[in-house]
Motif scaffolding. Structure first.
Motif, short mmCIF file in Angstrom:
data_model
loop_
_atom_site.label_atom_id
_atom_site.label_comp_id
_atom_site.label_asym_id
_atom_site.label_seq_id
_atom_site.Cartn_x
_atom_site.Cartn_y
_atom_site.Cartn_z
N GLN A 1 -32.02 -44.55 2.81
CA GLN A 1 -31.34 -45.55 3.94
C GLN A 1 -32.38 -45.91 5.08
OE1 GLN A 1 -27.93 -42.54 4.93
NE2 GLN A 1 -26.70 -43.89 3.73
N MET B 1 -20.03 -43.67 -6.96
CA MET B 1 -21.23 -43.18 -6.44
C MET B 1 -22.28 -43.16 -7.85
SD MET B 1 -22.42 -39.60 -4.47
CE MET B 1 -21.56 -40.42 -3.36
N LYS B 2 -23.27 -43.45 -7.76
CA LYS B 2 -24.17 -43.72 -8.78
C LYS B 2 -25.24 -42.51 -8.78
CE LYS B 2 -26.32 -46.73 -11.70
NZ LYS B 2 -25.34 -47.56 -12.65
N THR B 3 -25.70 -41.94 -9.74
CA THR B 3 -26.58 -40.98 -10.07
C THR B 3 -27.82 -41.55 -10.83
OG1 THR B 3 -24.74 -39.13 -10.61
CG2 THR B 3 -27.11 -38.56 -11.22
N ASN C 1 -30.24 -33.79 -1.96
CA ASN C 1 -29.81 -34.72 -2.08
C ASN C 1 -29.34 -35.45 -1.00
OD1 ASN C 1 -28.33 -36.69 -4.16
ND2 ASN C 1 -26.71 -36.38 -2.68
N VAL D 1 -30.89 -39.16 0.32
CA VAL D 1 -30.04 -40.30 0.65
C VAL D 1 -30.46 -40.87 2.33
CG1 VAL D 1 -27.67 -40.90 1.33
CG2 VAL D 1 -28.28 -39.81 -0.83
#
Length: 69
Positions: free
Chosen positions: A36, A1-3, A28, A32
Motif C-alpha cells: 500500500q 481477497m486474492k492470494t 502478511n 500489505v
C-alpha cells in the motif's frame, strides 16, 4: 481477497519476519502495508511528474534554464 505467491531472498524474508515480529504484526500485514505504501508513493510520483510537466509547459524561461528547450 486474492492470494499471491512472492519469492523473497532468504535474507529479505528473515528481515521481514523480524521487523513484523518487532512491530507485533503478522508478516502478511507487514507485506500489505508495504505494498500500500508503494502504491501511494507511485501515485504521488505520478502526480508530481504531471505537475512538473504543467509548470514547464507554462514557463518557457524555466524550460530554457533547465535546457529543456
Amino acid at each position: 481477497m486474492k492470494t499471491i505467491t512472492v519469492q523473497l531472498p532468504d535474507e529479505v524474508e528473515a528481515q521481514l519476519a523480524d521487523a513484523a515480529e518487532a512491530d507485533g504484526i503478522p508478516v502478511n500485514v507487514a507485506v500489505v502495508q508495504a505494498v500500500q505504501d508503494w502504491i501511494h508513493a507511485q501515485a504521488q510520483r505520478t502526480r508530481e511528474r504531471a505537475r512538473m510537466r504543467d509548470v514547464l509547459a507554462d514557463d518557457p524561461h524555466l524550460r530554457a534554464l533547465l535546457g529543456d528547450d
